[in-house]
Design a protein around this motif. Structure first.
Motif, short mmCIF file in Angstrom:
data_model
loop_
_atom_site.label_atom_id
_atom_site.label_comp_id
_atom_site.label_asym_id
_atom_site.label_seq_id
_atom_site.Cartn_x
_atom_site.Cartn_y
_atom_site.Cartn_z
N ALA A 140 0.79 -1.27 0.16
CA ALA A 140 -0.11 -0.05 -0.38
C ALA A 140 0.90 1.31 -0.07
N VAL A 141 1.73 1.56 0.66
CA VAL A 141 2.46 2.55 0.78
C VAL A 141 3.65 2.65 -0.09
N LYS A 142 3.96 1.78 -1.20
CA LYS A 142 4.28 1.69 -2.53
C LYS A 142 3.69 2.47 -3.35
N ALA A 143 2.12 1.98 -3.11
CA ALA A 143 1.01 2.63 -4.56
C ALA A 143 1.52 4.37 -4.30
N TYR A 144 1.34 4.43 -3.07
CA TYR A 144 1.30 6.14 -1.84
C TYR A 144 0.19 5.86 -1.85
N ALA A 145 -0.21 5.34 -0.63
CA ALA A 145 -1.63 5.21 0.03
C ALA A 145 -0.97 5.98 0.98
N THR A 146 -1.46 7.05 1.65
CA THR A 146 -1.38 7.10 2.93
C THR A 146 -1.82 7.24 4.35
N VAL A 147 -0.32 7.65 5.26
CA VAL A 147 -1.42 7.48 6.59
C VAL A 147 -2.47 7.08 7.28
N GLY A 148 -2.91 8.45 6.46
CA GLY A 148 -3.90 8.32 7.28
C GLY A 148 -5.06 7.27 6.41
N GLU A 149 -4.63 6.95 4.79
CA GLU A 149 -5.86 5.81 4.72
C GLU A 149 -5.62 4.53 4.56
N ILE A 150 -4.64 4.14 5.27
CA ILE A 150 -4.37 3.13 6.13
C ILE A 150 -4.69 2.86 7.35
N CYS A 151 -4.74 3.88 8.05
CA CYS A 151 -4.75 3.37 9.77
C CYS A 151 -6.34 3.97 9.38
N ASN A 152 -7.38 4.82 8.79
CA ASN A 152 -8.95 4.49 8.31
C ASN A 152 -9.01 2.98 8.04
N VAL A 153 -8.15 2.74 7.33
CA VAL A 153 -9.23 1.25 7.10
C VAL A 153 -8.62 0.53 8.50
N LEU A 154 -7.99 0.69 9.36
CA LEU A 154 -7.42 -0.43 10.49
C LEU A 154 -9.09 0.32 12.00
N ARG A 155 -9.02 1.53 11.96
CA ARG A 155 -9.68 2.02 12.32
C ARG A 155 -11.13 1.54 12.45
N LYS A 156 -11.52 1.76 10.71
CA LYS A 156 -12.78 0.61 10.30
C LYS A 156 -13.17 -0.26 11.58
N GLU A 157 -12.41 -0.97 11.03
CA GLU A 157 -12.13 -2.67 11.47
C GLU A 157 -11.79 -2.39 13.06
N TYR A 158 -11.05 -2.48 13.69
CA TYR A 158 -11.03 -2.44 15.22
C TYR A 158 -11.43 -1.50 16.11
N GLY A 159 -11.62 -0.52 15.55
CA GLY A 159 -12.22 0.26 16.17
C GLY A 159 -11.12 1.89 17.13
N GLU A 160 -11.93 2.72 17.52
CA GLU A 160 -10.56 3.44 18.33
C GLU A 160 -10.92 3.29 19.49
N TYR A 161 -9.41 3.52 20.69
CA TYR A 161 -9.52 3.02 21.92
C TYR A 161 -10.01 4.72 22.39
N THR A 162 -10.73 4.64 23.66
CA THR A 162 -11.21 5.86 24.39
C THR A 162 -10.51 6.21 25.44
N GLY A 163 -10.32 5.00 25.77
CA GLY A 163 -9.41 5.47 26.95
C GLY A 163 -10.50 4.89 28.43
N MET A 164 -9.82 5.54 29.90
CA MET A 164 -10.77 4.99 30.60
C MET A 164 -12.64 5.09 30.90
#
Length: 550
Positions: free
Chosen positions: A526-550
Motif C-alpha cells: 500500500a505504501v509503495k502505491a502511495y497510499a497515505t498514512v491516514g488512508e491505511i490507518c483509517n482502514v484499521l480504525r474502521k475494523e478495530y475501532g478506536e480506543y477511548t481510554g478509561m
C-alpha cells in the motif's frame, strides 16, 4: 580475592580482548592529564561471592556493569539528536546539518497528526501540521525526508507508535529506492503502545489489535529486516508524566514483559525476537539515582529473560537502551540554566552505560530548538565524550558504596512493583484498570506540591529568580506550511494509480481479522502505491475501532 572472582575476571579479560579484535579501543593507552594510566575496569581488592553474582563483569550476565566488555573504550555511544519540524524538506536540512556537525545517528520527531494516523488534510489535523515534528503523509514525504542521506550508512530511530508499521514500511520503501535492501537497514521504531495508554496519549486502536500489529512487526522484521530494533520500550514518557525513577523502571519493564508474552502467544520463540528489543529511558537531575537506575535495569531484565522466559541466547538477556535528558526538568525562566541541567543528566546516562543519547536544547521549554541551541546540545555530548575522561574506563562508579546501595535498592523496589502488576494479571490488565496511571498521578502531585511549597528547589523558578523578559530567539514554524503540505498530498492522490491503492487497502482490510496473515507485507504494498498514512490507518480504525481510554 575469591577463586570464583579470579576465574570470572580472567574469563572477562579474554572476552574483552576478543571484542577488541573487531572493535579496537580508541587508544593504545588511556591516561589522565597527570599521565596516570587508566585501566579498562576497576574492581574491589576484596570480593565476596554476593558481589560477584550481583555485579559481575561488563559484557557478562547479569550486565550490571554494562552490556559490552569494553564499552566506550572501543567506541562512543551513538549521538542521536531528536529532530523534526515543519516539512520533510526542512527536517532533511536539519538532519544533514546535524550529521555535518558530528551527529552519528538520526532520530525522527513526527508531528501530532502523523503520530495518531491522520493526513495533513484531515479536519482533525487542522492547526497541528508540522508543529511538534515533521509532517509525513505519503511515501513522497519520506523520500524527501531522507534525500541525500544513505540509509545503508546511517541508523534511524523513529518516535512513532500506533502507525509504526506504516512508517517502517515507508522507510523500507525509501531504502529500496536507494538500492539498500531490507536486511541492510539499521535503526529503531518506538512501537510502544502500552506507554501511550499510560502516559502519552497518541494511541489509535484498542490494546488487543494494537498488540497484534506489534507482534506482526516482530515476526516480519525477524525474517526480513533483521538489523532493525522492532520496539523501543519507553520509560521516557512515563517519567515525563510525573513518575518516580522506580516507577519509570518498573512500569517500563512490566510493559516489556507484556510484549514478550504477546510475541510468545503469537507463536514466536523468545530468541527470535528478544535480541531486537530495545529500551528508552529518561535522565533526570538526581545524578546518582539515575546511574543506579540504568545499572539496575540491566540486571533486572537479564534475570527476567534468562530465568523467567528461559531465553538461551545471551543477546536476549541484554537490555540495550537509548536515553534522552529530561524535558520536564527544563525551565522557561533563565533558559541558559538548562544547558547545565542537560550536561548533568547526559553525564548520568553515560556513567550508567547508555547505548545512544539525545541531549535536549536550552530553549525547548519555550519552542522547538533553534539551530544554535541544537548545536550546543550536540556539543554537550561531544565534550563529555572527548574531554571529560569518563568514557576511558568501564562503569567508573561501580564499587561506590552509595551507587551499589542505590542499585540494589532500586532493584528491590522495582521487583515489588512487578509483583503487584503480576497479581493484577500483567501490564495490559494493569493499564486497563488504571493502576499505573494512578501511581503516576500521585507521584506527580507530590512532586509538584514539593516544588510549590519550596521543599524542592528549582533554580531560577522558585528560588534564585531574576527580573527578566523571557524572549529569546525562537524557532517558528511557517504558517503557510499546512496549506503547502495539504496541496502536496492532494497532488499525490491525483497522480497515483488509484485502483492499485484501493486494491492494496482492501487487502489490508481483509487480513485485519486474520491473525494468520501478517499485515506488514500488505502495508508495504500500500505504501509503495502511495497510499497515505491516514488512508491505511483509517482502514484499521474502521475494523478495530478506536480506543477511548478509561
Amino acid at each position: 580475592m575469591s577463586s570464583t572472582f579470579h576465574d570470572k575476571k580472567e574469563q572477562w579479560k579474554k572476552e574483552a580482548d576478543k571484542v577488541t579484535e573487531r572493535f579496537p579501543e580508541r587508544k593504545d593507552t588511556f591516561e589522565t592529564s597527570s599521565h596516570i594510566e587508566i585501566d579498562r575496569l576497576y574492581t574491589p581488592e576484596k570480593i565476596d561471592e554476593e558481589y560477584v553474582e550481583k555485579s559481575g563483569f561488563p559484557g557478562q550476565f547479569p550486565y550490571t556493569r554494562g552490556i559490552q566488555p569494553t564499552m566506550y573504550r572501543s567506541r562512543y555511544w551513538t549521538m542521536r539528536q531528536y529532530a523534526g519540524f515543519g516539512s520533510a524538506k526542512e527536517t532533511n536540512e536539519r538532519f544533514r546539518y546535524l550529521l555535518e556537525q558530528g551527529q552519528t545517528g538520526l532520530s525522527v520527531a513526527f508531528d501530532l497528526p502523523t503520530q495518531i494516523g491522520y493526513d495533513s488534510d484531515d479536519p482533525m489535523a487542522e492547526g497541528e501540521v508540522g508543529k511538534v515534528g515533521v509532517a509525513i503523509d505519503s511515501l513522497a514525504d519520506m523520500e524527501t525526508l531522507f534525500d541525500q542521506i544513505p540509509l545503508d550508512k546511517v541508523s534511524t530511530s523513529m518516535t512513532i507508535n500506533a502507525p509504526a508499521s506504516v512508517l517502517l514500511c515507508m522507510y523500507i520503501a525509501v531504502g529500496e529506492k536507494q538500492g539498500v535492501s531490507k536486511d541492510k537497514l539499521t535503526g529503531t521504531i518506538q512501537n510502544d503502545i502500552l506507554k501511550e495508554y499510560i502516559a502519552r496519549g497518541t494511541y489509535i486502536y484498542p490494546p488487543k489489535p494494537s498488540m497484534r500489529i506489534i507482534t506482526d512487526i516482530f515476526s516480519y522484521c525477524y525474517e526480513e529486516v533483521p538489523r532493525f530494533n522492532t520496539i523501543s520500550i519507553s520509560g521516557y514518557h512515563i517519567r515525563e508524566a510525573g513518575a518516580t525513577a522506580v516507577q519509570e523502571l518498573a512500569f517500563t519493564i512490566a510493559n516489556g514483559m507484556a510484549y514478550v508474552d504477546a510475541a510468545l502467544k503469537s507463536g514466536l520463540e523468545v530468541d527470535q525476537f528478544a535480541p531486537r528489543l530495545a529500551f528508552f529511558f529518561n535522565a533526570h537531575n538526581q545524578f546518582f539515582e539515575e546511574v543506579a537506575k540504568f545499572r539496575a535495569a540491566r540486571r533486572i531484565w537479564a534475570k527476567i529473560m534468562k530465568d523467567h522466559y528461559k531465553a538461551e541466547n545471551p543477546k536476549s538477556w541484554k537490555l540495550r537502551f537509548h536515553t534522552q535528558t529530561g524535558g520536564s526538568t527544563l525551565t522557561a525562566q533563565q533558559p541558559d540554566n538548562n544547558i547545565v541541567r542537560v550536561a548533568i543528566q547526559a553525564l548520568s546516562a553515560v556513567m550508567g552505560g547508555t547505548q545512544s543519547l539525545h541531549t535536549n536544547s536550552r530553549d525547548e521549554a519555550l519552542a522547538l530548538p533553534t539551530e544554535e541551541s541544537a548545536r550546543i546540545a550536540l556539543r554537550t555530548q561531544q565534550i563529555i565524550a572527548n574531554e571529560s575522561g569518563v568514557a576511558d574506563t568501564v562503569d567508573p562508579l561501580g564499587g561506590s558504596y552509595y551507587v551499589e546501595h542505590l542499585t540494589d535498592k532500586m532493584e528491590e523496589e522495582v521487583n515489588q512493583y512487578l509483583e503487584q502488576i503480576r497479581d493484577l494479571g500483567g501490564a495490559v490488565q494493569a493499564v486497563e484498570e488504571g493502576f499505573m496511571q494512578r501511581e503516576i498521578h500521585h507521584a506527580a502531585y507530590e512532586a509538584q506540591k514539593n516544588i510549590e511549597n519550596g521543599d524542592d528547589i528549582i533554580v531560577g523558578m522558585n528560588q534564585f529568580q531574576i527580573d527578566e523578559e523571557v524572549n529569546p530567539e525562537l524557532l517558528r514554524v511557517d504558517e503557510t506550511l499546512e496549506k503547502n503540505q495539504i496541496q502536496k498530498t492532494e497532488d499525490i492522490r491525483n497522480t497515483r494509480d488509484q485502483a492499485k491503492v484501493e486494491q492494496a487497502l482492501d487487502q489490508i482490510k481483509q487480513a485485519s481479522h486474520d491473525e494468520h496473515t501478517n499485515l506488514m507485507p500488505l502495508i508495504l504494498e500500500a505504501v509503495k502505491a502511495y497510499a497515505t498514512v491516514g488512508e491505511i490507518c483509517n482502514v484499521l480504525r474502521k475494523e478495530y475501532g478506536e480506543y477511548t481510554g478509561m
